[in-house]
Design an enzyme around this catalytic site. Structure first.
Site, PDB file in Angstrom:
ATOM      1  N   PRO A 158       0.808  -1.220   0.000  1.00  0.00           N
ATOM      2  CA  PRO A 158       0.000   0.000   0.000  1.00  0.00           C
ATOM      3  C   PRO A 158       0.848   1.281   0.000  1.00  0.00           C
ATOM      4  O   PRO A 158       0.408   2.314  -0.496  1.00  0.00           O
ATOM      5  CB  PRO A 158      -0.825  -0.081   1.278  1.00  0.00           C
ATOM      6  CG  PRO A 158      -0.523  -1.360   1.932  1.00  0.00           C
ATOM      7  CD  PRO A 158       0.563  -2.045   1.166  1.00  0.00           C
ATOM      8  N   PRO A 207       1.900  10.804   0.676  1.00  0.00           N
ATOM      9  CA  PRO A 207       3.234  10.929   1.285  1.00  0.00           C
ATOM     10  C   PRO A 207       3.460   9.829   2.319  1.00  0.00           C
ATOM     11  O   PRO A 207       3.553  10.069   3.519  1.00  0.00           O
ATOM     12  CB  PRO A 207       3.174  12.319   1.934  1.00  0.00           C
ATOM     13  CG  PRO A 207       1.730  12.487   2.288  1.00  0.00           C
ATOM     14  CD  PRO A 207       0.952  11.781   1.200  1.00  0.00           C
ATOM     15  N   LYS A 208       3.562   8.583   1.840  1.00  0.00           N
ATOM     16  CA  LYS A 208       3.652   7.422   2.722  1.00  0.00           C
ATOM     17  C   LYS A 208       5.105   7.030   2.973  1.00  0.00           C
ATOM     18  O   LYS A 208       5.930   7.088   2.077  1.00  0.00           O
ATOM     19  CB  LYS A 208       2.916   6.235   2.101  1.00  0.00           C
ATOM     20  CG  LYS A 208       1.429   6.448   1.961  1.00  0.00           C
ATOM     21  CD  LYS A 208       0.779   5.241   1.331  1.00  0.00           C
ATOM     22  CE  LYS A 208      -0.724   5.391   1.276  1.00  0.00           C
ATOM     23  NZ  LYS A 208      -1.376   4.190   0.747  1.00  0.00           N
ATOM     24  N   LYS A 209       5.352   6.592   4.215  1.00  0.00           N
ATOM     25  CA  LYS A 209       6.668   6.085   4.606  1.00  0.00           C
ATOM     26  C   LYS A 209       6.465   4.840   5.469  1.00  0.00           C
ATOM     27  O   LYS A 209       5.450   4.693   6.132  1.00  0.00           O
ATOM     28  CB  LYS A 209       7.434   7.127   5.416  1.00  0.00           C
ATOM     29  CG  LYS A 209       7.963   8.284   4.599  1.00  0.00           C
ATOM     30  CD  LYS A 209       8.775   9.202   5.458  1.00  0.00           C
ATOM     31  CE  LYS A 209      10.109   9.434   4.803  1.00  0.00           C
ATOM     32  NZ  LYS A 209      10.976  10.265   5.616  1.00  0.00           N
TER      33      LYS A 209
END
Length: 169
Positions: A28, A39-41
């Site tokens: 995901p 803005p995924k980490k």
């Protein structure tokens, strides 16, 4: 998420800007970043219940960067305002670099949640503690005061987004 207003041909529109998102699952993260521009980490978010308190934590590696608490089902909320808030548009900055480091894609993306079935919503006392971190800079947006806390349970679908503004055109 940060409350925002966008001036369009229809007037001023309220919505929310997604500042940062931390997940513990690679597919995901990659899909959300590449398709929508989320803005995924990679990190370790946790959410649980301890007696009469909801506890949320965020660890980046071995370092705790956030702890949040809220009274569990303290006061029931009316569904109308929650559904109105969920129906508002959300915005992301999708920035994908070119091989030379310049921006190849730079867009303001709009997305909505659809097929929303709200099962319950509550408010109560809450607290938030943020810690500085070089690669998880959540503390750079200082929380001066917790004005309200909301916990809701819902089923919903993330619809495909649209490009609100292409900054490179």
């Amino acid at each position: 998420m940060i409350p925002v207003q966008l001036r369009t041909a229809k007037g001023l529109e309220k919505g929310a800007y997604v500042h940062a998102m931390y997940l513990n699952d690679h597919p995901p993260i990659a899909g959300g970043r590449e398709l929508w521009g989320f803005p995924k980490k990679l990190a370790t978010p946790r959410f649980g219940y301890e007696t009469d308190v909801i506890v949320g934590t965020l660890d980046y590696g071995a370092v705790r960067v956030a702890t949040a608490t809220m009274g569990f089902k303290h006061r029931t909320l009316e569904h109308g305002p929650i559904l109105d808030a969920i129906a508002q548009p959300n915005f992301l900055l999708k920035i994908i670099p070119h091989v030379d480091g310049t921006a190849r894609i730079c867009e303001l993306v709009r997305y909505h949640m659809v097929d929303v079935q709200l099962k319950g919503a509550w408010t109560g006392p809450g607290s938030l503690e943020l810690h500085p971190h070089a690669l998880a800079p959540v503390a750079q947006l200082p929380v001066l005061e917790v004005l309200s806390t909301v916990h809701y349970i819902a089923d919903m679908t993330l619809a495909l987004g649209t490009v609100e503004l292409d900054y490179l055109k």
